[in-house]
Scaffold this active site. Structure first.
Site, PDB file in Angstrom:
ATOM      1  N   PHE A 108      -5.456  -3.612  -6.438  1.00 19.03           N
ATOM      2  CA  PHE A 108      -6.284  -3.298  -5.284  1.00 19.03           C
ATOM      3  C   PHE A 108      -5.597  -2.318  -4.332  1.00 19.03           C
ATOM      4  CE2 PHE A 108      -4.082  -5.931  -2.237  1.00 19.03           C
ATOM      5  CZ  PHE A 108      -4.585  -5.541  -1.005  1.00 19.03           C
ATOM      6  N   LYS A 109      -4.271  -2.185  -4.463  1.00 19.35           N
ATOM      7  CA  LYS A 109      -3.534  -1.275  -3.586  1.00 19.35           C
ATOM      8  C   LYS A 109      -3.984   0.174  -3.752  1.00 19.35           C
ATOM      9  CE  LYS A 109       0.043  -4.361  -2.485  1.00 19.35           C
ATOM     10  NZ  LYS A 109      -0.362  -5.485  -3.308  1.00 19.35           N
ATOM     11  N   ASP A 110      -4.535   0.500  -4.918  1.00 17.28           N
ATOM     12  CA  ASP A 110      -5.010   1.874  -5.130  1.00 17.28           C
ATOM     13  C   ASP A 110      -6.112   2.264  -4.143  1.00 17.28           C
ATOM     14  OD1 ASP A 110      -3.374   2.485  -7.371  1.00 17.28           O
ATOM     15  OD2 ASP A 110      -4.766   1.448  -8.709  1.00 17.28           O
TER      16      ASP A 110
END
Ligand SMILES: *Cc1c(COP(=O)(O)O)cnc(C)c1O
Length: 457
Positions: A108-110
């Site tokens: 999800f960091k993307d």
């Protein structure tokens, strides 16, 4: 919109400064002066795509940025995702899964870091500046940061990791990025050695100035801002006020949801899910924030006890009173714990629970048996927490929406342990045998310092 420190110091600053600054000068975190209500505009927001919502949010919170530039950054960022909805919603019966892992590194960091790299490039170019990002990673966050800034003008990135101590997959996700501005430094030492070196270089002020050292850690406000979009998009399409279950480490993702709720978005409650590193779960159960040792688990991105974004929540919880924030933190620093003592619940509309390894594995197994869906261990922590702590849909409550934060193929060992087979993803399969670039260096400050000054942009 102007940004202020949770500790009350410094002058308010515009978004672009908050973006480049990261941490406030007094050590506090930056927050907008207000959270504008969109309660009267919900029908208009409902018709927007996910990327459209992100753009509108930037219009509110980054009004010093040219809107054409923001549009280009947001559109470019989400074009790297492999699903047309960017954040698709899947129905599993007793819960729904909001998949946040369709970006280049499958976590999800993307979502935030793809936008952030593009914003940095624009703001630096407008100011005629450059930046060299420096960080240590024990595996997972480094690759999303690298993919966010690869090939960007005016930005270099140096990521230190302990040689031989990150998983082969994690290492490949970093080292197969061969752009000239990306430097993966395999340090002959431990993760702590890597962190020590990074800290020492940031502490060397002439060196830091000379090479415009910067960080892209989880406290950057712009990351929170991007993450508000998936809550708003999802909540506006739910039939009832939404219930979100959020696998939590540094409190960045869930804080974005809390901020969205303050804007008038219909969210009934949050289930805060931790693994065995349960400092936050205990805080929301008891009001006591206590220091505990970090334990290694099968959901490593949540192996955090002192969540870096917690201070943002604390500031809001303590009535936006920086004096009370500083008193709480001073108490914590000297006693190893601090407590809320105003008799109010620690977090209105937040229920928290900690999930152990056994339950996490059992949840991966159950979900797979019931639906054929393979959940990664972080996502499974959130699903287990929702099953335990969310109000039952039978009582008329909304079906919980569990945030799916990583693709299961990133964690083959845990998944194999649970269901006897690993998940696959073509992007990871392709990495095997791809060209890799990394530099082996001793755990020696002077050597790393020389390498950075020789290769900085
Ligand atoms: C970073 C991360 C988390 C935790 O998110 P926070 O914003 O730090 O609370 C959960 N799952 C995965 C896969 C992550 O990478």
């Amino acid at each position: 919109m102007r940004y202020i420190s949770t500790r009350g110091g410094g002058d308010p600053m515009p978004f672009a400064d908050a973006l480049l600054t990261g941490l406030a000068a007094d050590g506090g975190l930056l927050l907008p002066e207000s959270f504008p209500s969109i309660a009267d505009e919900l029908p208009a927001w409902r018709s927007l795509s996910y990327a459209g919502i992100a753009q509108r949010l930037f219009g509110l919170y980054a009004d010093d940025m040219p809107s054409e530039e923001v549009r280009a950054c947001v559109a470019g960022a989400f074009a790297t995702f492999d699903h047309p909805d960017v954040v698709p919603l899947k129905d599993l019966g007793d819960c729904r899964l909001l998949e946040l892992f369709h970006g280049p590194t499958l976590s999800f960091k993307d979502l935030a870091l793809q936008v952030l790299g593009r914003l940095f490039e624009r703001v630096l170019a407008a100011r005629g500046r450059r930046m060299n990002i420096l960080g240590a990673t024990s595996g997972d966050t480094g690759s999303a940061a690298i993919h966010g800034v690869r090939g960007r003008e005016g930005i270099g990135i140096f990521v230190l990791f302990p040689h031989g101590r990150v998983t082969p997959l994690q290492e490949l996700q970093m080292t197969t990025v061969t752009d000239a501005n990306v430097h993966c430094l395999a340090i002959d030492g431990s993760f702590d050695d890597c962190q020590e070196i990074v800290k020492a270089l940031f502490g060397d002020l002439p060196f830091k100035e000379a090479h415009a050292l910067g960080a892209v850690n989880s406290i950057n406000w712009a990351r929170v801002l991007v993450q508000m979009a998936h809550y708003i998009h999802c909540a506006l399409h739910a039939e009832k006020p939404a219930v979100f279950s959020v696998p939590t480490g540094n409190f960045g993702n869930i804080f974005a949801g809390i901020a969205a709720r303050r804007m008038g978005v219909p969210i009934d409650r949050f289930v805060l899910a931790t693994n065995e590193n349960d400092t936050l779960a205990r805080f929301f159960q008891t009001g006591v924030f206590g220091r505990n040792p970090v334990r290694r688990t099968i959901s490593p991105s949540m192996d955090i006890q002192i969540a870096s974004n917690f201070e943002r929540f604390l500031y809001l919880r303590l009535g936006q009173d920086a004096d009370r924030v500083r008193a709480f933190l001073a108490d914590f620093a000297s006693n190893g714990q601090a407590r809320l003592d105003d008799g109010e619940p620690p977090g209105a509309g937040i229920v928290a629970t900690a999930i152990d390894t056994e339950t996490t594995l059992a949840t991966i197994r159950d979900v797979y048996a019931a639906s054929g869906y393979i959940a990664d261990p972080h996502t499974a922590v959130g699903i287990a927490a929702a099953r335990r702590a969310a109000p039952s849909p039978a009582t008329g409550a909304s079906t919980p929406i569990c945030l799916a934060t990583a693709h299961p193929a990133k964690f083959p060992d845990a998944v194999r342990n649970a269901i006897g087979r690993a998940a696959r993803h073509p992007a990871l399969t392709r990495l095997q045998g791809a060209k890799a670039k990394r530099t082996l260096l001793p755990a020696d400050l002077a050597t790393v310092r020389r390498y950075v000054s020789d290769h900085a942009v």
